[in-house]
Design an enzyme around this catalytic site. Structure first.
Site, PDB file in Angstrom:
ATOM      1  N   ASP A   1       0.841  -1.191   0.000  1.00 44.49           N
ATOM      2  CA  ASP A   1       0.000   0.000   0.000  1.00 44.49           C
ATOM      3  C   ASP A   1       0.883   1.250   0.000  1.00 44.49           C
ATOM      4  O   ASP A   1       1.856   1.331   0.762  1.00 44.49           O
ATOM      5  CB  ASP A   1      -0.893  -0.023   1.248  1.00 44.49           C
TER       6      ASP A   1
ATOM      7  N   GLU B   1       1.414   0.193  -4.980  1.00 44.40           N
ATOM      8  CA  GLU B   1       0.971   1.491  -5.482  1.00 44.40           C
ATOM      9  C   GLU B   1       2.192   2.403  -5.591  1.00 44.40           C
ATOM     10  O   GLU B   1       2.777   2.760  -4.567  1.00 44.40           O
ATOM     11  CB  GLU B   1      -0.042   2.112  -4.523  1.00 44.40           C
TER      12      GLU B   1
END
Length: 646
Positions: free
Chosen positions: A329, A358
């Site tokens: 993340d 990400e």
């Protein structure tokens, strides 16, 4: 009162400890305890009979050793007892289970001393997940433990729990397969689970009163108790999660864990700050917590003991739980050196572990962008992939703007960005990045560094985004657009990721940020699979097509440049290309793939030869659909067409 500003501290002077024995480790005759607390003057251990309530029945001080380590040994059998630490670094900090807790009681308030040998399912020693020649051979399916089974129509007994993934033969009232049988029927290779490590905002004693995705981490080495059948006994959640992993592995499906090493839910009150104040977080020049996560803090991954903590935590999940990879993340907050050390260390255990994340942050960081694992630096991170949000937004419009449109919702002049996704974000001489609004260069060195997707857990589901941006569209038209989006994702080079339920038009009733919305919004409505069974079957056939034909999943960027050719004349709202399959091991020699994003049919002139139609807007059949064609062909509105030269 404590001053939580740290600009007067040089954290690089803190000692390193290189052994991998930090934490609380049980044995029948003794329990060994070691923690790293270099600024501590006193470290107190407290023992409890239960994980919540009651007073400590025993207190003892740890002894200080070298490199900032404090340790003690409890003689005797302490299995099932709970513990906390209190650190005094000049003043007393809060009572916490510590940084290295692997087993915790309800709501993570206390650590639990446990026998790890009792947490292994039957035949665990022979458990292993699938491995592939290339990561481009995988098809990822992102879901949330609770969403997957909580709906009444799931037919799953252990609703919202780890054990919901272990049940076979589950169906809706109409007899439609759900749960793990659905995953097998669809044909995906890996389940990507939203965070399963212990998070804060769901009360494990009353788990149905609140909902959260889990991006509010508390303990990184311990599991979330609201997903277990008994949150009070920390060993139960460990056993049940291992059963989840084994059930998926037994059915040929890998398990990817979503990990949130960019921030913690608490800042001052976190377990990190209550053991080693300030060290685990980046600071602004004024000494306050930096906030690239948008959640109040950001982890200082570049500091030696933070990096060691992250790597050892990931090793633990691999070695203890047999997981098959990790999704990071806000990976763009972590430094590139840490990410490459993670790749190197995990590859020593298993080079087949998949890693992606990400490639961005949510706000400004004091660490320079060139030093962080942002998407633009992906080519440096060999063996690590980034999400292709350029392709996502080109397909359906800006992720946060409900009215914006993309290629599958009728916006033209996005063809170059679609070609960028089709080629897996690697350099291709026929893709001109100057015409792509969101990107200035091809950021992937290899196709296994590109995660192609059209929707995921955050923002609108694909169905809701299309419905909001096309309020007058009929149900049938929306189905066609969902199929077109699925076709683009699943035939493109790179690694495809599907949001759970996209294969049957999942809706969250237009909610664009459901991270704490109730189950009524987030649950997978399995009845929609019956309603949209044609969409499901289309996705199922797309996955089978991809798995059968390596031309759609080339492992090498040079192969893509040589054997994927944008071979037809340009038309607005149309993208088409040719694949030379035999040269990459495919049974098909010459393949033409066409996508029409227009609401009207288009005519395309074909390269020389006779072709068999393999796929159209509604069906895929490798034996062919209808008679052969040559010279030119009509492509239906909002559709994919695949031709194979006879």
């Amino acid at each position: 009162m404590r001053n939580w500003k740290f600009n007067h501290i040089d954290f690089s002077t803190y000692p390193n400890y290189e052994a991998n024995d930090l934490g609380v480790f049980w044995a029948p005759e003794k329990t060994t305890i070691k923690i790293w607390a270099p600024t501590a003057k006193i470290v107190e251990l407290r023992l409890y009979k239960d994980g919540v309530g009651g007073e400590a029945y025993h207190k003892t001080n740890l002894q200080q050793f070298e490199s900032g380590v404090w340790s003690t040994v409890l003689t005797g059998d302490y299995e099932g007892r709970f513990y906390t630490f209190r650190v005094n670094d000049g003043e007393w900090l809060d009572e916490v289970p510590g940084i290295y807790s692997r087993c915790v009681g309800a709501n993570g308030l206390r650590g639990m001393i446990y026998n790890p040998n009792k947490t292994n399912p039957e035949n665990w020693i022979n458990d292993f997940g699938p491995r592939y020649k290339s990561f481009t051979d995988t098809v990822l399916y992102e879901t949330h433990v609770r969403d997957f089974s909580i709906a009444e129509n799931s037919g799953i007994e252990n609703k919202g729990k780890f054990l919901g993934f272990t049940e076979i033969g589950t169906k809706t009232a109409e007899g439609i397969k759900t749960g793990i049988d659905h995953l097998k029927e669809l044909g995906i290779t890996h389940v990507h689970l939203l965070p399963v490590n212990d998070f804060v905002t769901v009360d494990e004693e009353k788990p149905l009163e609140k909902y959260n995705w889990g991006y509010d981490p508390q303990h990184f080495n311990a599991l979330e108790g609201s997903y277990s059948s008994n949150p009070y006994d920390g060993s139960v959640r460990i056993l049940e999660f291992k059963k989840l992993v084994k059930a998926l592995h037994d059915n040929g499906i890998g398990v990817i864990l979503d990990v949130v090493f960019n921030h913690t839910y608490y800042a001052k009150e976190s377990v990190f700050n209550q053991i080693v104040p300030g060290y685990f977080y980046r600071q602004k020049p004024d000494g306050t917590f930096a906030n690239a996560s948008g959640c109040g803090n950001e982890i200082a991954s570049e500091r030696s003991m933070v990096r060691r903590y992250i790597i050892n935590t990931l090793k633990y999940w691999v070695e203890e739980f047999h997981v098959d990879g990790f999704r990071f993340d806000l990976m763009g907050i972590l430094d590139t050196k840490t990410m490459m050390e993670i790749r190197s260390e995990l590859s020593k255990i298993d080079p087949g572990l998949f890693m992606y994340g990400e490639g961005w942050a949510a706000d400004q960081s004091p660490m320079a962008e060139e030093s962080r694992a942002v998407k633009q630096n992906t080519s440096q991170l060999l063996g690590i992939a980034s999400f292709n949000d350029d392709f996502r937004d080109a397909l359906k419009g800006n992720h946060g703007d409900k009215k914006s449109k993309g290629f599958v919702s009728g916006l033209v002049l996005r063809e170059e960005a679609i070609k960028f996704g089709i080629s897996g974000a690697v350099y291709h001489p026929q893709v001109n990045s100057a015409y792509i609004e969101s990107v200035s260069f091809h950021w992937a060195a290899e196709p296994n560094q590109c995660i192609n997707y059209v929707s995921c857990h955050d923002n609108y589901t694909l169905w809701d985004k299309l419905k909001l941006s096309l309020p007058k569209a009929s149900d049938e038209e929306l189905r066609r657009r969902v199929k077109l989006a699925g076709a683009l994702v699943l035939t493109s080079q790179g690694v495809p990721l599907l949001h759970a339920g996209v294969d049957f038009c999942r809706s969250k009733n237009g909610n664009g940020n459901s991270y704490k919305s109730p189950d009524s919004v987030n649950q997978i409505d399995w009845d929609r699979k019956n309603t949209y069974i044609d969409v499901f079957v289309y996705f199922q056939k797309l996955i089978k097509l991809r798995k059968t034909h390596p031309a759609f999943r080339m492992a090498d960027a040079e192969q893509i440049r040589k054997h994927l050719n944008f071979c037809t004349k340009y038309q607005i709202g149309v993208v088409s290309y040719c694949l030379h399959g035999k040269t990459v091991g495919d049974s098909w020699d010459h393949i033409i793939v066409m996508f029409n994003g227009n609401e009207n049919e288009v005519e395309i002139t074909l390269p020389e030869g006779n072709y068999q139609v393999i796929a159209n807007a509604n069906d895929i059949n490798e034996e062919g659909l209808g008679s052969s064609v040559k010279d030119e062909i009509i492509v239906e509105p909002l559709s994919m067409l695949i031709l194979v030269r006879k």
